[in-house]
Motif scaffolding. Structure first.
Motif, PDB file in Angstrom:
ATOM      1  N   UNK A  52      12.141 119.843   7.257  1.00 42.72           N
ATOM      2  CA  UNK A  52      11.849 120.348   5.903  1.00 42.72           C
ATOM      3  C   UNK A  52      10.527 119.781   5.381  1.00 42.72           C
ATOM      4  N   UNK A  53       9.800 120.628   4.663  1.00 38.17           N
ATOM      5  CA  UNK A  53       8.507 120.238   4.097  1.00 38.17           C
ATOM      6  C   UNK A  53       8.594 120.235   2.586  1.00 38.17           C
ATOM      7  N   UNK A  54       8.173 119.134   1.973  1.00 34.48           N
ATOM      8  CA  UNK A  54       8.064 119.099   0.526  1.00 34.48           C
ATOM      9  C   UNK A  54       6.840 119.917   0.127  1.00 34.48           C
TER      10      UNK A  54
ATOM     11  N   UNK B 185       0.882 117.633   1.585  1.00 37.70           N
ATOM     12  CA  UNK B 185       1.962 117.188   2.463  1.00 37.70           C
ATOM     13  C   UNK B 185       2.006 118.057   3.715  1.00 37.70           C
ATOM     14  N   UNK B 186       2.423 117.442   4.816  1.00 37.08           N
ATOM     15  CA  UNK B 186       2.551 118.178   6.073  1.00 37.08           C
ATOM     16  C   UNK B 186       3.650 117.565   6.920  1.00 37.08           C
TER      17      UNK B 186
ATOM     18  N   UNK C 184      -0.818 123.662   1.179  1.00 36.50           N
ATOM     19  CA  UNK C 184      -2.170 123.697   0.616  1.00 36.50           C
ATOM     20  C   UNK C 184      -2.164 123.871  -0.897  1.00 36.50           C
ATOM     21  N   UNK C 185      -1.008 124.233  -1.456  1.00 34.51           N
ATOM     22  CA  UNK C 185      -0.898 124.397  -2.903  1.00 34.51           C
ATOM     23  C   UNK C 185       0.555 124.158  -3.291  1.00 34.51           C
ATOM     24  N   UNK C 186       0.758 123.334  -4.285  1.00 37.76           N
ATOM     25  CA  UNK C 186       2.110 122.948  -4.685  1.00 37.76           C
ATOM     26  C   UNK C 186       2.943 124.175  -5.040  1.00 37.76           C
ATOM     27  N   UNK C 187       4.148 124.234  -4.450  1.00 37.71           N
ATOM     28  CA  UNK C 187       5.107 125.265  -4.793  1.00 37.71           C
ATOM     29  C   UNK C 187       4.924 126.588  -4.088  1.00 37.71           C
ATOM     30  N   UNK C 188       3.966 126.693  -3.151  1.00 39.20           N
ATOM     31  CA  UNK C 188       3.761 127.958  -2.444  1.00 39.20           C
ATOM     32  C   UNK C 188       4.026 127.769  -0.955  1.00 39.20           C
ATOM     33  N   UNK C 189       4.112 128.871  -0.231  1.00 36.11           N
ATOM     34  CA  UNK C 189       4.400 128.819   1.198  1.00 36.11           C
ATOM     35  C   UNK C 189       3.323 128.034   1.941  1.00 36.11           C
ATOM     36  N   UNK C 190       3.698 127.342   3.015  1.00 39.88           N
ATOM     37  CA  UNK C 190       2.728 126.505   3.727  1.00 39.88           C
ATOM     38  C   UNK C 190       1.854 127.307   4.686  1.00 39.88           C
ATOM     39  N   UNK C 191       0.881 126.614   5.241  1.00 42.69           N
ATOM     40  CA  UNK C 191       0.038 127.123   6.314  1.00 42.69           C
ATOM     41  C   UNK C 191       0.459 126.479   7.628  1.00 42.69           C
TER      42      UNK C 191
END
Length: 243
Positions: free
Chosen positions: A165-167, A172-173, A189-196
């Motif tokens: 799980x990713x916060x 964070x990564x 890359x941006x708080x609260x959005x889907x990761x890269x």
């Protein structure tokens, strides 16, 4: 300016080896898979250069009907990311859509666009996978190997692998793992959005790839160089002038 044509193959000279390889693009999917397995063994993982001058970002967009695509490369001064130039080509799609084989569908057009650059880039940032690929040979590996350039993959979705799980807090990564081996990072890359999904291509490694992407992130989820390349590719697809 004289530009060499993109033929049925692209000659690549491996760094320091003096070896020329005839890389054909008119392959069947089965042949392409076999070539990926062979070329994956030639990918070199090493830190990106500490100091360089020009970053290139590459993206593509498909025209309605899917028979043509637009390939865009935008170059930027590093590290301030001021734009230098934008080049593009419109090319027919000659390889079928097969998950895991997109590089055979897209790289020929990117090579043609690359030949139009006036300023030679030092590092490529690609909208796609690098090592985070079933055969550890995504688009960033393939493009980097063909051009013998450092290349990094930064994808908007996961192709393969598992991760804890990713916060969803900016910066964070967590590791992206495939068959027990770390192949990339899942990066917020941006708080609260889907990761890269970041993974090294050729002449790059995991820590320096993640560092590069983090330094390219601005106000948006997508790193600024890729965001600008995507905007240009979308404008071409929609028939709008590039800005």
């Amino acid at each position: 300016m004289h530009r060499l044509p993109i033929l049925r193959f692209f000659t690549l000279r491996m760094m320091g080896s003096g070896q020329d390889l005839r890389h054909r693009w008119d392959l069947s999917p089965r042949e392409a898979v076999q070539l990926q397995k062979e070329l994956a063994r030639k990918v070199v993982l090493q830190p990106l250069p500490l100091d360089f001058d020009v970053l290139a970002a590459a993206d593509l967009s498909y025209f309605k009907g899917g028979t043509y695509l637009a390939a865009v490369i935008v170059t930027f001064r590093w590290p301030d990311l001021s734009p230098i130039e934008t080049v593009h080509v419109k090319a027919p799609v000659k390889f079928p859509y097969v998950p895991g084989l997109l590089s055979f569908r897209e790289i020929p057009a990117l090579l043609e666009a690359f030949q139009r650059l006036r300023t030679r880039p030092d590092v490529f940032l690609c909208d796609g996978q690098g090592l985070a690929h079933p055969r550890k040979f995504g688009l960033a590996c393939h493009l980097g190997l063909v051009l013998d350039f450092p290349a990094v993959g930064c994808a908007k979705s996961r192709l393969c692998g598992e991760h804890p799980p990713l916060e969803l807090r900016k910066g964070h990564s967590v590791p992206l793992v495939l068959n027990g081996e770390r192949v990339g990072s899942v990066y917020c890359s941006r708080t609260g959005v889907k990761p890269l999904y970041i993974s090294p291509g050729h002449l790059a490694d995991l820590p320096s790839s993640e560092e590069l992407v983090s330094r390219c992130v601005g106000r948006f989820r997508i790193p600024e160089p890729l965001r600008r390349a995507h905007a240009a590719a979308t404008a071409l697809r929609e028939g709008r002038a590039l800005t």
